[in-house]
Design a protein around this motif. Structure first.
Motif, PDB file in Angstrom:
ATOM      1  N   SER A  86       0.623  -0.794   0.255  1.00 47.07           N
ATOM      2  CA  SER A  86       0.067  -0.134   0.623  1.00 47.07           C
ATOM      3  C   SER A  86       0.724   0.800  -0.076  1.00 47.07           C
ATOM      4  O   SER A  86       1.463   1.539   0.663  1.00 47.07           O
ATOM      5  N   LEU A  87       0.898   2.461  -0.750  1.00 47.78           N
ATOM      6  CA  LEU A  87       1.399   3.105  -0.949  1.00 47.78           C
ATOM      7  C   LEU A  87       0.978   4.598   0.066  1.00 47.78           C
ATOM      8  O   LEU A  87       2.285   4.974   1.021  1.00 47.78           O
ATOM      9  N   LEU A  88       0.055   4.473   0.460  1.00 41.40           N
ATOM     10  CA  LEU A  88       0.257   5.514   1.660  1.00 41.40           C
ATOM     11  C   LEU A  88       0.397   4.203   3.582  1.00 41.40           C
ATOM     12  O   LEU A  88       1.529   5.372   4.054  1.00 41.40           O
ATOM     13  N   VAL A  89       0.779   3.261   3.525  1.00 41.05           N
ATOM     14  CA  VAL A  89       1.217   2.539   4.362  1.00 41.05           C
ATOM     15  C   VAL A  89       2.623   3.090   4.229  1.00 41.05           C
ATOM     16  O   VAL A  89       3.556   3.069   5.334  1.00 41.05           O
ATOM     17  N   LYS A  90       3.063   2.436   2.693  1.00 41.76           N
ATOM     18  CA  LYS A  90       5.021   2.508   3.024  1.00 41.76           C
ATOM     19  C   LYS A  90       5.651   3.963   2.758  1.00 41.76           C
ATOM     20  O   LYS A  90       6.473   3.699   3.361  1.00 41.76           O
ATOM     21  N   ARG A  91       4.823   4.754   2.486  1.00 43.28           N
ATOM     22  CA  ARG A  91       5.103   5.575   2.821  1.00 43.28           C
ATOM     23  C   ARG A  91       5.185   6.930   4.213  1.00 43.28           C
ATOM     24  O   ARG A  91       6.586   7.276   4.695  1.00 43.28           O
ATOM     25  N   THR A  92       4.267   5.921   4.623  1.00 46.30           N
ATOM     26  CA  THR A  92       4.378   6.419   6.425  1.00 46.30           C
ATOM     27  C   THR A  92       5.677   5.384   7.278  1.00 46.30           C
ATOM     28  O   THR A  92       6.321   6.167   8.295  1.00 46.30           O
ATOM     29  N   GLY A  93       6.126   4.389   6.812  1.00 47.30           N
ATOM     30  CA  GLY A  93       6.312   3.464   7.294  1.00 47.30           C
ATOM     31  C   GLY A  93       7.710   4.313   6.673  1.00 47.30           C
ATOM     32  O   GLY A  93       9.171   3.854   8.102  1.00 47.30           O
ATOM     33  N   TYR A  94       8.187   4.577   5.901  1.00 48.54           N
ATOM     34  CA  TYR A  94       9.670   5.458   5.072  1.00 48.54           C
ATOM     35  C   TYR A  94       9.518   6.803   6.631  1.00 48.54           C
ATOM     36  O   TYR A  94      10.537   6.934   6.509  1.00 48.54           O
ATOM     37  N   LEU A  95       8.896   7.843   6.425  1.00 51.06           N
ATOM     38  CA  LEU A  95       8.445   8.736   6.788  1.00 51.06           C
ATOM     39  C   LEU A  95       9.294   8.812   8.707  1.00 51.06           C
ATOM     40  O   LEU A  95      10.394   8.695   9.422  1.00 51.06           O
ATOM     41  N   ALA A  96       8.871   7.452   9.445  1.00 43.82           N
ATOM     42  CA  ALA A  96       9.034   6.543  10.800  1.00 43.82           C
ATOM     43  C   ALA A  96      10.456   6.508  10.715  1.00 43.82           C
ATOM     44  O   ALA A  96      11.295   6.722  11.586  1.00 43.82           O
ATOM     45  N   VAL A  97      10.851   6.342   9.936  1.00 39.44           N
ATOM     46  CA  VAL A  97      12.044   5.092   9.787  1.00 39.44           C
ATOM     47  C   VAL A  97      13.525   6.164   9.836  1.00 39.44           C
ATOM     48  O   VAL A  97      14.258   6.179   9.928  1.00 39.44           O
ATOM     49  N   THR A  98      13.356   7.241   8.777  1.00 32.42           N
ATOM     50  CA  THR A  98      14.072   8.114   8.164  1.00 32.42           C
ATOM     51  C   THR A  98      14.060   8.885   9.969  1.00 32.42           C
ATOM     52  O   THR A  98      14.705   9.832   9.851  1.00 32.42           O
ATOM     53  N   LEU A  99      13.025   9.397  10.869  1.00 29.73           N
ATOM     54  CA  LEU A  99      12.449  10.036  11.898  1.00 29.73           C
ATOM     55  C   LEU A  99      13.530   9.029  13.248  1.00 29.73           C
ATOM     56  O   LEU A  99      13.889   9.287  13.791  1.00 29.73           O
ATOM     57  N   PHE A 100      13.403   7.597  12.746  1.00 37.56           N
ATOM     58  CA  PHE A 100      13.543   6.417  14.460  1.00 37.56           C
ATOM     59  C   PHE A 100      14.964   6.548  14.207  1.00 37.56           C
ATOM     60  O   PHE A 100      15.461   6.384  15.169  1.00 37.56           O
ATOM     61  N   LEU A 101      15.244   5.720  12.982  1.00 41.63           N
ATOM     62  CA  LEU A 101      16.526   5.375  12.388  1.00 41.63           C
ATOM     63  C   LEU A 101      17.862   6.717  12.388  1.00 41.63           C
ATOM     64  O   LEU A 101      18.048   7.536  11.523  1.00 41.63           O
ATOM     65  N   ASN A 102      19.281   6.722  12.574  1.00 42.45           N
ATOM     66  CA  ASN A 102      20.241   7.037  12.212  1.00 42.45           C
ATOM     67  C   ASN A 102      20.725   6.244  11.198  1.00 42.45           C
ATOM     68  O   ASN A 102      20.685   4.872  11.175  1.00 42.45           O
ATOM     69  N   GLU A 103      22.191   6.471  10.280  1.00 41.82           N
ATOM     70  CA  GLU A 103      22.829   5.547   9.479  1.00 41.82           C
ATOM     71  C   GLU A 103      23.034   4.824   9.627  1.00 41.82           C
ATOM     72  O   GLU A 103      23.616   3.086   8.539  1.00 41.82           O
ATOM     73  N   ASP A 104      23.860   5.129  10.797  1.00 43.43           N
ATOM     74  CA  ASP A 104      24.809   3.338  11.458  1.00 43.43           C
ATOM     75  C   ASP A 104      23.498   2.631  12.536  1.00 43.43           C
ATOM     76  O   ASP A 104      24.707   1.810  12.872  1.00 43.43           O
ATOM     77  N   HIS A 105      22.524   2.939  11.832  1.00 42.66           N
ATOM     78  CA  HIS A 105      22.037   1.789  13.217  1.00 42.66           C
ATOM     79  C   HIS A 105      21.137   0.273  12.125  1.00 42.66           C
ATOM     80  O   HIS A 105      21.933  -0.003  11.035  1.00 42.66           O
ATOM     81  N   ASP A 106      21.654  -0.425  13.603  1.00 44.07           N
ATOM     82  CA  ASP A 106      21.580  -1.547  12.708  1.00 44.07           C
ATOM     83  C   ASP A 106      20.068  -2.443  12.012  1.00 44.07           C
ATOM     84  O   ASP A 106      20.819  -3.507  11.259  1.00 44.07           O
ATOM     85  N   LEU A 107      19.582  -1.861  12.277  1.00 48.12           N
ATOM     86  CA  LEU A 107      18.641  -2.250  11.001  1.00 48.12           C
ATOM     87  C   LEU A 107      18.028  -1.525  10.194  1.00 48.12           C
ATOM     88  O   LEU A 107      17.613  -1.918   9.488  1.00 48.12           O
ATOM     89  N   ILE A 108      19.044  -1.238   9.408  1.00 48.55           N
ATOM     90  CA  ILE A 108      19.492  -0.226   8.477  1.00 48.55           C
ATOM     91  C   ILE A 108      19.477  -1.845   7.717  1.00 48.55           C
ATOM     92  O   ILE A 108      18.878  -1.084   6.071  1.00 48.55           O
ATOM     93  N   ILE A 109      20.250  -2.672   7.518  1.00 51.85           N
ATOM     94  CA  ILE A 109      20.747  -3.401   6.261  1.00 51.85           C
ATOM     95  C   ILE A 109      19.063  -4.142   6.374  1.00 51.85           C
ATOM     96  O   ILE A 109      19.223  -5.142   4.854  1.00 51.85           O
ATOM     97  N   LEU A 110      18.293  -4.319   7.376  1.00 50.76           N
ATOM     98  CA  LEU A 110      16.864  -4.719   6.632  1.00 50.76           C
ATOM     99  C   LEU A 110      15.838  -3.930   5.479  1.00 50.76           C
ATOM    100  O   LEU A 110      15.331  -4.409   5.030  1.00 50.76           O
ATOM    101  N   ILE A 111      16.479  -2.335   5.225  1.00 51.71           N
ATOM    102  CA  ILE A 111      16.035  -1.421   4.028  1.00 51.71           C
ATOM    103  C   ILE A 111      16.590  -1.526   3.457  1.00 51.71           C
ATOM    104  O   ILE A 111      15.727  -1.443   2.208  1.00 51.71           O
TER     105      ILE A 111
END
Length: 955
Positions: A86-111
């Motif tokens: 879903s476009l709306l859900v995906k864009r919300t997820g990208y928005l939250a991820v860019t606010l939550f994580l930094n470039e050295d976070h361990d979860l970056i590899i999953l994105i």
């Protein structure tokens, strides 16, 4: 909007926002947020949550993070949302991820995989969301994973995607320049994109590149000027207007780029004069954004090669800024005035009363900016007024950081423009007294060295008066309480060096004051150490002058106290004082000569004076000294060759191994042996005193029964690898220009009819005090005087500008002017419609800029022209209806000039000869051992208030 269903949020979320907004204390807010965290932890872990509910939960987590609380328990759910279709859900997820994580976070590899897939999506909105995440989350290690896809998106049909791709490449360049160094040409290519938004995004990476290397982008001057002209003439769509200003942010970025490209380059600057004058005349100064463009235009004019008309236009704009009631515009006017006085110092005289008003303004920021302007305007005729104002302001503020800055500036101005020795000493005393320990210790050391060396003149009498004035003032200041530690160190040093030099004060007077200092500041060991050393110098100078030394009782008790001090430094100084007092005059004169603080001390690092003692000890049987290299196991090859009669040290051995002895043939049948069997070798015996390298015998001498190790096709692992350094030829030339030194040709005086600051309010009577202050600051001679700087002083760059001088023309130039046909001087600021010419056809600046026409083509076009040709209308490409982009150039044509860049060899640059290997049959084993030893040795030990106040300001 939420209550109307605009965001489709639940009432529970709206109540949360409302309750936090109505919280009366931070504790109540924290309690509400903690309750929300507990609720989300419970609900987000439930199975089969609808997408709409999960999207709301993620938004609530973002709200919690914004309030400063930890929501890391929900990060993984935001990552999962980026995988949704879903476009709306995906864009919300990208928005939250860019606010939550930094470039050295361990979860970056999953994105990363999700981003790679979304960059290839057919929906451009999904691609834009992925590019936004790329700019925020991709680090240096993951750039290669997405770089190819980002480069492909530069040719995407949607302009929004191309713009975000440019932004992503710019971000990659900022993080890792080497990873995108081969893609720099794409920025040039996108500069001619059909969409102005893509072109505007390209200006940002080009600005960074030009800042680092100006000369490589000189060919783009005409392109930038053409773009700026189209923007200023409102050829862009109305969608790019902001407060009725045409694309102001693109204009500002272009002006910054032109300022870099035109700095010190007369030819490039001449191409900019017309468009800059157009901006001065047409720019609207009624809005903040219009004033911002005008300010940037002034900065550009002050950076490029000077032009009198543009300087007059800039002065008019500055006058409007200073007359404004807005403090922001006054601040801009003061800053712009500080830039222009480097080129034309007389501009400040037109605005002297405005500068005085800013100096007395209650706005502290404006006042500080005005002091920066006065700092740049300082000369010998107004230094006393400006420094006194700075010191008064320094006393009135409590900002320690700015106090330190003002103190250093006062010291610098006093060193360069001091009108007299007495004034210099008094000024330095005020600075140290009021700034206290905030003064940098280097300032104190510079003051000591300045007093010791004098003002660099050959007048010893003047230097002696300076030191006597310093001693007299310091003896008077010592009676004041709570002096800063740094100031006391300077006082003690000066009294010790020059307290009795002129005979005005006796040794007992100086030593008594020094003892009082040591007793009054007994808790400061540094001050006590300076005092004891000053005592030692005073007594030493008395002994060297064959005068009787009578130590005061307080000095004797101080020395006895320090002899038993817990501080080893103070104790050593006390013992040195005691020893010096007991020496005769000749010894003391050799140990502590008078006024020798500035003499160079020669240090014998090799301690050659001990050579005789060492030789005598060796002759008596002492062991020679073993160097550090030998102790760590590395032998010097020079000693190694002549060491046959010495016992070798326990270091690294360089003798060859013994050859393996023949062994009895194995009884195992030959067919059962592997093809690469390794024969065990007995432990070799090392000779202790023999260093001859045996030559290995032929394999046939070992006997036919000896087993051999097959090395065919095996990579060599031991031994030194060959290394051939590559030759490098410097092909870049560095160009460093100082714009402030550029002289203005044909400079004209300022417009006498310009409205002055005082004419705005003719009914207001200017006070006599303000007139006197203005005369002191800006009056007097216009020539800038400066004291000759000594070798140890740091000259203040750009503190003032030498007046423009008129160089007489040579006879050849005069003759050439007479023979040349008379032509009317071109009006650089005449922006009327271009007229047709009948001589040389005009060339498209874009085509000539990008290397599409070589020199021969240009020449043939010029010589073969028979009729007037009209230049192509580049600016018409930005017409409003229909919207057309900036002049488009083909990708291949735009980069045609980049494949074979012209390289200018620097004079004196020579290519180093390429090292080649000799074609001998093989290295000598003995030479190889010696080279190996030399390499190891080198690896371990490498070599080593008032118009009168203004008259003083401008002199």
């Amino acid at each position: 909007m939420g209550s109307q269903g605009g965001f489709y949020q639940s009432k529970e979320f709206l109540d949360l926002v409302k309750s936090i907004g109505e919280a009366r204390s931070k504790a109540e807010e924290d309690r509400i947020v903690l309750n929300e965290i507990d609720t989300l932890k419970r609900r987000i872990s439930e199975p089969d949550i609808p997408k709409r509910k999960m999207k709301e939960y993620i938004i609530r987590l973002v709200y919690i993070e914004m309030l400063g609380h930890d929501a890391s328990f929900g990060y993984i759910h935001a990552v999962k949302m980026t995988h949704d279709d879903s476009l709306l859900v995906k864009r919300t997820g990208y928005l939250a991820v860019t606010l939550f994580l930094n470039e050295d976070h361990d979860l970056i590899i999953l994105i990363v995989n999700t981003i790679q897939k979304d960059l290839k999506s057919d929906n451009y909105l999904v691609v834009c969301a992925a590019l936004n995440a790329v700019c925020k989350l991709i680090n240096e290690e993951t750039i290669p994973a997405v770089l190819p896809q980002v480069v492909e998106l530069l040719a995407h049909p949607k302009e929004a995607v191309r713009k975000k791709a440019i932004m992503a490449l710019h971000r990659f360049y900022q993080k890792s320049p080497s990873s995108v160094s081969h893609l720099i040409s794409n920025f040039r290519k996108r500069l001619c994109d059909n969409d102005p938004g893509v072109m505007g995004a390209t200006l940002c990476p080009l600005f960074d590149l030009i800042t680092l290397d100006v000369n490589s982008y000189k060919d783009l001057v005409n392109s930038f000027v053409s773009i700026l002209k189209q923007v200023a003439e409102r050829r862009l769509s109305k969608a790019y207007d902001y407060h009725q200003m045409p694309a102001p942010f693109i204009q500002i970025k272009l002006l910054k780029i032109l300022a870099l490209l035109g700095s010190g380059d007369k030819q490039a600057s001449e191409n900019m004069y017309t468009v800059l004058g157009d901006i001065f005349r047409k720019c609207d100064s009624s809005s903040n954004i219009g004033n911002a463009v005008l300010y940037e235009c002034i900065c550009c004019v002050s950076s490029i090669y000077p032009n009198p008309r543009l300087l007059d236009s800039a002065a008019d704009v500055i006058s409007r800024f200073l007359k404004s009631d807005s403090h922001n515009l006054k601040y801009m006017g003061i800053d712009a005035l500080g830039r222009l006085i480097k080129i034309s110092p007389e501009i400040a005289e037109q605005h002297q009363l405005a500068v005085i008003d800013c100096l007395e303004d209650p706005d502290d920021t404006l006042k500080r900016k005005t002091f920066e302007l006065l700092y740049k305007m300082t000369k010998s005729t107004n230094v006393d007024v400006i420094v006194d104002r700075m010191i008064d302001y320094m006393i009135s503020i409590n900002d320690n950081h700015y106090k330190t800055e003002i103190a250093s500036r006062c010291v610098e101005l006093a060193e360069q423009f001091a009108p007299s020795n007495q004034w210099f000493i008094q000024t330095m005393n005020k600075v140290f007294e009021h700034a206290g320990d905030l003064v940098n210790i280097k300032v104190a050391h510079n003051l000591m060295r300045l007093i010791a060396e004098g003002f660099g003149e050959d007048d010893d009498n003047a230097d002696s008066k300076l030191r006597s004035s310093a001693v007299e003032s310091y003896l008077r200041i010592l009676g004041e309480p709570n002096l800063p530690s740094v100031f006391l160190q300077v006082i003690c040093w000066v009294l010790g060096e020059y307290g009795t030099a002129d005979g005005m004060f006796s040794a007992s007077d100086i030593t008594g004051k020094l003892c009082d200092v040591a007793e009054a500041y007994s808790s400061d060991e540094t001050v006590k150490a300076y005092a004891v050393t000053a005592l030692m110098k005073t007594y030493a100078f008395e002994i060297a002058a064959w005068r009787k030394v009578d130590m005061l009782p307080e000095c004797q008790s101080l020395m006895e106290e320090l002899l038993a001090s817990h501080s080893t430094d103070l104790q050593q100084r006390a013992y040195e004082l005691q020893a010096v007092i007991g020496l005769d005059a000749h010894a003391v004169e050799g140990i502590m000569p008078s006024d020798a603080s500035c003499e160079d001390i020669e240090v014998d690092k090799g301690l050659s004076f001990l050579n005789g003692y060492i030789q005598e000890a060796i002759e008596k049987g002492a062991q020679p000294y073993i160097s550090e290299n030998e102790r760590t196991g590395v032998l010097n090859m020079g000693n190694f060759r002549n060491q046959d009669h010495h016992e070798p040290s326990h270091g690294l051995r360089f003798e060859a191994y013994e050859l393996p002895k023949p062994v009895v043939q194995s009884r195992i049948p030959q067919a059962l042996l592997p093809s690469t069997e390794i024969v065990p070798v007995p432990e070799p015996m090392y000779p202790r005193e023999t260093y001859q390298t045996p030559v290995p015998s032929d394999s046939s001498n070992a006997g036919s029964a000896e087993l051999k190790l097959r090395l065919d096709g095996v990579q060599r692992k031991w031994g030194r690898p060959t290394y051939t350094p590559e030759t490098s030829t410097s092909s870049s030339t560095s160009q460093k220009t100082v714009n402030g030194a550029a002289q203005v040709e044909g400079a004209t005086t300022l417009n006498s009819t310009r409205e002055t600051y005082a004419s705005r309010k003719p009914q207001v009577e200017i006070s006599h005090e303000k007139q006197k202050l203005a005369a002191s600051l800006f009056g007097g001679s216009s020539k800038l005087e400066k004291r000759p700087a000594t070798g140890h002083k740091v000259s203040k760059a750009s503190s003032h500008v030498v007046e423009k001088s008129h160089v007489p023309k040579s006879s050849k130039e005069v003759a050439s002017e007479k023979t040349a046909p008379a032509q009317p001087p071109p009006d650089l600021l005449d922006l009327g419609e271009p007229t047709d010419t009948s001589t040389v056809p005009s060339l498209d600046p874009f085509r000539q800029l990008e290397g599409l026409l070589d020199t021969t083509q240009v020449a043939s076009a010029a010589n073969g022209a028979t009729a007037a040709s009209r230049s192509p209308d580049v600016t018409a490409l930005y017409a409003d209806t229909p919207p057309v982009g900036i002049h488009n150039v083909g990708d291949a044509d735009l980069l045609s000039g980049l494949s074979n860049p012209s390289v200018t060899n620097m004079p004196g640059a020579t290519a180093k000869p390429q090292l080649t290997q000799s074609s001998g049959k093989g290295p000598n084993p003995k030479d190889s051992l010696e080279k190996d030893a030399l390499v190891r040795q080198m690896g371990v030990n490498p070599s080593s208030q008032n118009p009168n106040l203004f008259k003083d300001l401008l002199g």
